[in-house]
Write a protein that holds these residues in place. Structure first.
Motif, PDB file in Angstrom:
ATOM      1  N   TRP A 109       0.829  -1.210   0.000  1.00  0.00           N
ATOM      2  CA  TRP A 109       0.000   0.000   0.000  1.00  0.00           C
ATOM      3  C   TRP A 109       0.864   1.262   0.000  1.00  0.00           C
ATOM      4  CZ3 TRP A 109      -4.541  -0.185  -1.809  1.00  0.00           C
ATOM      5  CH2 TRP A 109      -5.412  -1.245  -1.544  1.00  0.00           C
ATOM      6  N   VAL A 110       1.963   1.242   0.768  1.00  0.00           N
ATOM      7  CA  VAL A 110       2.870   2.394   0.789  1.00  0.00           C
ATOM      8  C   VAL A 110       3.482   2.592  -0.594  1.00  0.00           C
ATOM      9  CG1 VAL A 110       5.085   3.236   1.704  1.00  0.00           C
ATOM     10  CG2 VAL A 110       3.359   2.332   3.257  1.00  0.00           C
ATOM     11  N   MET A 111       3.877   1.487  -1.245  1.00  0.00           N
ATOM     12  CA  MET A 111       4.434   1.588  -2.596  1.00  0.00           C
ATOM     13  C   MET A 111       3.419   2.209  -3.557  1.00  0.00           C
ATOM     14  SD  MET A 111       6.483  -1.986  -3.109  1.00  0.00           S
ATOM     15  CE  MET A 111       6.630  -1.723  -4.874  1.00  0.00           C
ATOM     16  N   LEU A 112       2.164   1.778  -3.463  1.00  0.00           N
ATOM     17  CA  LEU A 112       1.131   2.304  -4.370  1.00  0.00           C
ATOM     18  C   LEU A 112       0.931   3.803  -4.144  1.00  0.00           C
ATOM     19  CD1 LEU A 112      -1.018   1.795  -6.537  1.00  0.00           C
ATOM     20  CD2 LEU A 112      -2.620   1.289  -4.678  1.00  0.00           C
ATOM     21  N   ALA A 113       0.748   4.190  -2.896  1.00  0.00           N
ATOM     22  CA  ALA A 113       0.484   5.603  -2.593  1.00  0.00           C
ATOM     23  C   ALA A 113       1.672   6.488  -2.978  1.00  0.00           C
ATOM     24  CB  ALA A 113       0.168   5.761  -1.100  1.00  0.00           C
ATOM     25  N   THR A 114       2.865   6.086  -2.583  1.00  0.00           N
ATOM     26  CA  THR A 114       4.028   6.918  -2.885  1.00  0.00           C
ATOM     27  C   THR A 114       4.378   6.879  -4.370  1.00  0.00           C
ATOM     28  OG1 THR A 114       5.526   5.106  -2.264  1.00  0.00           O
ATOM     29  CG2 THR A 114       5.013   6.760  -0.572  1.00  0.00           C
ATOM     30  N   GLY A 115       4.114   5.769  -5.028  1.00  0.00           N
ATOM     31  CA  GLY A 115       4.358   5.686  -6.468  1.00  0.00           C
ATOM     32  C   GLY A 115       3.478   6.657  -7.238  1.00  0.00           C
TER      33      GLY A 115
END
Length: 120
Positions: free
Chosen positions: A46-52
Motif C-alpha cells: 500500500w505504501v508503494m502504491l500511494a508513494t508511487g
C-alpha cells in the motif's frame, strides 16, 4: 519541490523494503507449510502504491518526462501483488505458490525500476 520528491522516494523505498522483508521472513514458513500474509507485506504494498502515485504526479511540476509504459507495467505488477495479498490475507496458511509469486513480482518491479531506462 525536489526535497518533497526525495522524501516521497525514501518512503517508497521503505515500502519496497517492508514488502520484500515480509516475504523473506515467510520463506522458512513456506518449507513448513505455514506461510501467511503478514502485515508488513500488505503495508509495504500500500505504501508503494500511494508513494508511487505521488512520485509520478511530482514529475510533471518538476519538468521531467514520465515513461508511461514503464509506470503502467510497474502499476500492473503492484496491483497483482495487492490482489494476491488481499485475497490471501485472512487465511491461516496460504498455498505454497503465493509467497514465492509475491517475491518474484516484487523483484520484477525492483528490476524494472532500476534497469529500465528510456531510449534517447
Amino acid at each position: 519541490m525536489e526535497i518533497v520528491k526525495n522524501i516521497v522516494l525514501a518512503l517508497h523505498i521503505i515500502g519496497v523494503a517492508s514488502l520484500l522483508g515480509g516475504i523473506l521472513v515467510q520463506i522458512s514458513a513456506i518449507k513448513l507449510g505455514k506461510a501467511r500474509i503478514i502485515p508488513a507485506i500488505l503495508h509495504g504494498a500500500w505504501v508503494m502504491l500511494a508513494t508511487g502515485i505521488v512520485l509520478v504526479g511530482l514529475q510533471y511540476p518538476l519538468g521531467h518526462e514520465v515513461d508511461n509504459v514503464k509506470i503502467t507495467i510497474k502499476l500492473v505488477i503492484l496491483i497483482a501483488i495487492l490482489i494476491i495479498a488481499l485475497i490471501n490475507r485472512k487465511r491461516e496458511t496460504v498455498a505454497r505458490w503465493v509467497v514465492p509469486t509475491l517475491g518474484v513480482l516484487t523483484v520484477a518491479n525492483i528490476v524494472i525500476a532500476t534497469v529500465w531506462r528510456p531510449y534517447n
